[in-house]
Motif scaffolding. Structure first.
Motif, mmCIF file in Angstrom:
data_model
loop_
_atom_site.group_PDB
_atom_site.id
_atom_site.type_symbol
_atom_site.label_atom_id
_atom_site.label_comp_id
_atom_site.label_asym_id
_atom_site.label_seq_id
_atom_site.Cartn_x
_atom_site.Cartn_y
_atom_site.Cartn_z
ATOM 1 N N VAL A 1 0.534 -1.040 0.147
ATOM 2 C CA VAL A 1 0.001 0.109 0.019
ATOM 3 C C VAL A 1 1.045 1.102 -0.166
ATOM 4 C CG1 VAL A 1 -2.058 -1.028 1.064
ATOM 5 C CG2 VAL A 1 -0.342 -0.133 2.559
ATOM 6 N N GLY A 2 2.190 1.127 -0.381
ATOM 7 C CA GLY A 2 2.968 2.149 -0.320
ATOM 8 C C GLY A 2 3.539 2.915 0.770
ATOM 9 N N LEU A 3 3.458 2.081 1.914
ATOM 10 C CA LEU A 3 3.978 2.413 3.254
ATOM 11 C C LEU A 3 5.418 2.174 3.750
ATOM 12 C CD1 LEU A 3 0.960 2.017 5.542
ATOM 13 C CD2 LEU A 3 1.690 4.138 4.123
ATOM 14 N N ILE A 4 6.221 2.897 4.010
ATOM 15 C CA ILE A 4 7.706 2.485 4.227
ATOM 16 C C ILE A 4 7.797 1.544 5.495
ATOM 17 C CG2 ILE A 4 9.908 3.610 4.891
ATOM 18 C CD1 ILE A 4 9.144 6.259 3.377
ATOM 19 N N THR A 5 8.487 0.479 5.286
ATOM 20 C CA THR A 5 8.789 -0.506 6.275
ATOM 21 C C THR A 5 10.211 -0.417 6.814
ATOM 22 O OG1 THR A 5 9.030 -2.389 4.662
ATOM 23 C CG2 THR A 5 6.685 -1.543 5.708
ATOM 24 N N ALA A 6 11.248 -0.077 5.929
ATOM 25 C CA ALA A 6 12.402 -0.050 6.407
ATOM 26 C C ALA A 6 13.148 0.980 5.523
ATOM 27 C CB ALA A 6 13.114 -1.437 5.940
ATOM 28 N N PHE A 7 14.204 1.818 6.243
ATOM 29 C CA PHE A 7 14.749 2.704 5.766
ATOM 30 C C PHE A 7 16.343 2.795 6.250
ATOM 31 C CE2 PHE A 7 15.267 7.543 5.607
ATOM 32 C CZ PHE A 7 14.692 7.786 4.260
ATOM 33 N N SER A 8 17.237 2.612 5.271
ATOM 34 C CA SER A 8 18.559 2.282 5.719
ATOM 35 C C SER A 8 19.244 3.590 5.777
ATOM 36 C CB SER A 8 19.265 1.645 4.325
ATOM 37 O OG SER A 8 19.505 2.661 3.287
ATOM 38 N N LYS A 9 20.475 3.337 6.465
ATOM 39 C CA LYS A 9 21.300 4.536 7.003
ATOM 40 C C LYS A 9 21.632 5.389 5.823
ATOM 41 C CE LYS A 9 22.362 4.274 11.305
ATOM 42 N NZ LYS A 9 21.900 5.523 12.122
ATOM 43 N N ALA A 10 22.090 4.713 4.634
ATOM 44 C CA ALA A 10 22.380 5.561 3.388
ATOM 45 C C ALA A 10 21.051 6.413 2.888
ATOM 46 C CB ALA A 10 22.925 4.653 2.245
ATOM 47 N N SER A 11 19.692 5.992 3.251
ATOM 48 C CA SER A 11 18.735 6.508 2.942
ATOM 49 C C SER A 11 18.590 7.772 3.681
ATOM 50 C CB SER A 11 17.318 5.685 3.037
ATOM 51 O OG SER A 11 17.544 4.792 2.109
ATOM 52 N N GLU A 12 18.893 7.624 5.208
ATOM 53 C CA GLU A 12 18.650 8.809 5.847
ATOM 54 C C GLU A 12 19.917 9.844 5.713
ATOM 55 O OE1 GLU A 12 17.616 6.865 10.238
ATOM 56 O OE2 GLU A 12 19.841 6.833 9.656
ATOM 57 N N LYS A 13 20.835 9.492 5.171
ATOM 58 C CA LYS A 13 21.854 10.489 4.471
ATOM 59 C C LYS A 13 21.526 11.250 3.358
ATOM 60 C CE LYS A 13 26.925 11.054 3.356
ATOM 61 N NZ LYS A 13 28.092 10.203 3.173
ATOM 62 N N LEU A 14 20.840 10.278 2.388
ATOM 63 C CA LEU A 14 20.547 10.823 1.208
ATOM 64 C C LEU A 14 19.409 11.876 1.345
ATOM 65 C CD1 LEU A 14 20.668 10.728 -1.992
ATOM 66 C CD2 LEU A 14 19.085 8.763 -1.886
ATOM 67 N N PHE A 15 18.028 11.435 2.111
ATOM 68 C CA PHE A 15 17.114 12.243 2.213
ATOM 69 C C PHE A 15 17.014 13.288 3.149
ATOM 70 C CE2 PHE A 15 15.802 8.490 -0.502
ATOM 71 C CZ PHE A 15 15.108 9.139 -1.307
ATOM 72 N N GLY A 16 17.681 13.134 4.224
ATOM 73 C CA GLY A 16 17.832 13.938 5.488
ATOM 74 C C GLY A 16 16.809 13.520 6.378
ATOM 75 N N TYR A 17 15.981 12.581 6.441
ATOM 76 C CA TYR A 17 15.124 11.980 7.483
ATOM 77 C C TYR A 17 15.790 10.905 8.466
ATOM 78 C CZ TYR A 17 11.345 14.076 4.772
ATOM 79 O OH TYR A 17 10.301 14.666 3.978
ATOM 80 N N ALA A 18 15.630 11.158 9.471
ATOM 81 C CA ALA A 18 15.817 9.916 10.542
ATOM 82 C C ALA A 18 14.799 8.454 10.090
ATOM 83 C CB ALA A 18 15.615 10.066 11.889
ATOM 84 N N ALA A 19 15.299 7.653 10.196
ATOM 85 C CA ALA A 19 14.151 6.457 9.996
ATOM 86 C C ALA A 19 13.042 6.607 10.646
ATOM 87 C CB ALA A 19 14.987 5.053 10.149
ATOM 88 N N GLU A 20 12.890 6.914 11.902
ATOM 89 C CA GLU A 20 11.613 7.140 12.737
ATOM 90 C C GLU A 20 10.763 7.987 12.154
ATOM 91 O OE1 GLU A 20 14.824 7.351 13.908
ATOM 92 O OE2 GLU A 20 15.162 5.136 14.859
#
Length: 386
Positions: A43-62
């Protein structure tokens, strides 16, 4: 045998790992995978967010877990994402799964940037998980833009370099029409010493021709300026008969060669050419003038100008004299700037000719004539017939 059993046992043990161990293993992947990795459900909801994603997008996984992945998308993709997911789950037809593509992503601060996106899928029971791997293309795009800018600068520099030769020889080129202007004005001045009706008619004609050559001088300057700024020539369909005839008349007037044998032969089936007539006349005048300077003091100097169709959609113009000729080793150097066989020459005229012809999409070369003298051959594109 024991080694094979041990390997199978290890694989079996891996499959039998408890949930906590699997979660720990998955977290280690999220923390170490080099490209940004985002896992979403069906349904398009984020279930996992890597460390590299945090650096790329500026969001913390939480901040993004449980949010719709469209949060990370640019406006164009965000609007269609949910519809695309629904259509894929209904039809099984994928547009980008398994196929890399470049899309626009959105940073936490709202900045849009390009990414390379690859998506894989996994079906677990009745549900799907989609894993996206993303790589920031900002620096690559910046380098591409920088390289394009450098290439454009190099092209412009190359054009300026070749045209710099033309600019250095501008006085050399303007000498043709300005000499004609001077001759006509001096003739008009002399005619005014006996201002009868016939003389005044000749004065009017001389002043008219002088005015034409003044305009021609201005056109030479303007066309050089246009070529420097745009790197283009204003080509249009031109008949070679009047073009070559005018060039011969100009060089005869300039060099007081009114009785000299300059013959022009244009084959009947020769089509019009795509050319800037002023610039092509400059080429013809330069070559013919050089020919007569080389034949100075020679009995019966002659120049023959011929035009005919050639293969490849071209028209070939040949200018041949009966002078002392040149060696093959000299002909290869003639079009280089500052290469001149004349003691008073700057060696720029033929370099200018080469620049003009190549800007017209043609080629030019010099060679010894069959018997004696020198032959110049250049090509121009033929005009398309309706």
């Amino acid at each position: 045998m024991e080694s094979a059993l041990t390997q199978r046992d290890q694989i079996f043990d891996m499959a039998e790992m408890d949930v906590d161990a699997l979660h720990q293993h998955f977290r280690s992947i999220l923390g170490s995978v080099p490209d940004a990795m985002v896992v979403i459900n069906d349904v398009g909801l984020i279930t996992a967010f890597s460390k590299a994603s945090e650096k790329l997008f500026g969001y913390a996984a939480e901040e993004v877990l449980g949010e719709n992945v469209s949060l990370l998308m640019g406006p164009a993709d965000r609007a269609d994402h949910d519809k695309y997911m629904e259509r894929y789950l209904q039809t099984g037809r994928a547009k980008i799964i398994g196929i890399g593509r470049t899309v626009t992503a959105r940073h936490k601060d709202g900045t849009l940037f390009p990414i390379d996106l690859k998506i894989g899928e996994a079906k677990i029971g009745d549900h799907y998980l989609f894993t996206a791997f993303m790589r920031d293309l900002t620096e690559q795009r910046r380098n591409e833009t920088r390289m394009k800018a450098l290439q454009a600068e190099l092209v412009h520099f190359s054009r300026l370099s070749s045209v710099g030769t033309m600019a250095s020889a501008l006085a050399h080129e303007l000498n043709q029409p300005l000499t004609v202007v001077t001759n006509y004005l001096e003739a008009a001045r002399d005619l005014l010493d006996r201002p009868d009706e016939d003389a005044m008619a000749m004065v009017q004609e001389a002043l008219g021709e002088a005015a034409k050559q003044s305009v021609r001088a201005g056109q030479i300057v303007r066309k050089l300026r246009d070529y420097v700024s745009r790197g283009e020539v204003e080509k249009r369909p031109v008949s070679l008969v009047p073009l070559l005839g005018d060039a011969v008349a100009l060089v005869q007037t300039e060099m007081s060669l009114t009785t000299t044998d300059i013959r022009v032969s244009v084959a009947e089936d020769t089509p019009a050419v795509m050319a800037d007539p002023i610039q092509i006349q400059q080429v013809v005048i330069n070559i013919v003038r050089n020919a007569f300077e080389a034949m100075a003091g020679q009995e019966d100097p002659r120049v023959l100008i011929k035009a005919s169709s050639a293969s490849g959609g071209l028209v070939m113009i040949t200018i041949e004299d009966n002078g002392p000729g040149i060696g093959r080793d000299v002909s290869d150097q003639l079009f280089r700037p500052l290469a001149s066989s004349k003691t008073t020459g700057m060696g720029l005229g033929l370099s200018i000719c080469k620049t003009i012809i190549e800007a017209h999409g043609g080629t030019i070369e010099a060679m010894p004539a069959d018997n004696s003298g020198t032959r110049f051959v250049f090509t121009l594109e033929r005009a398309e017939t309706a």
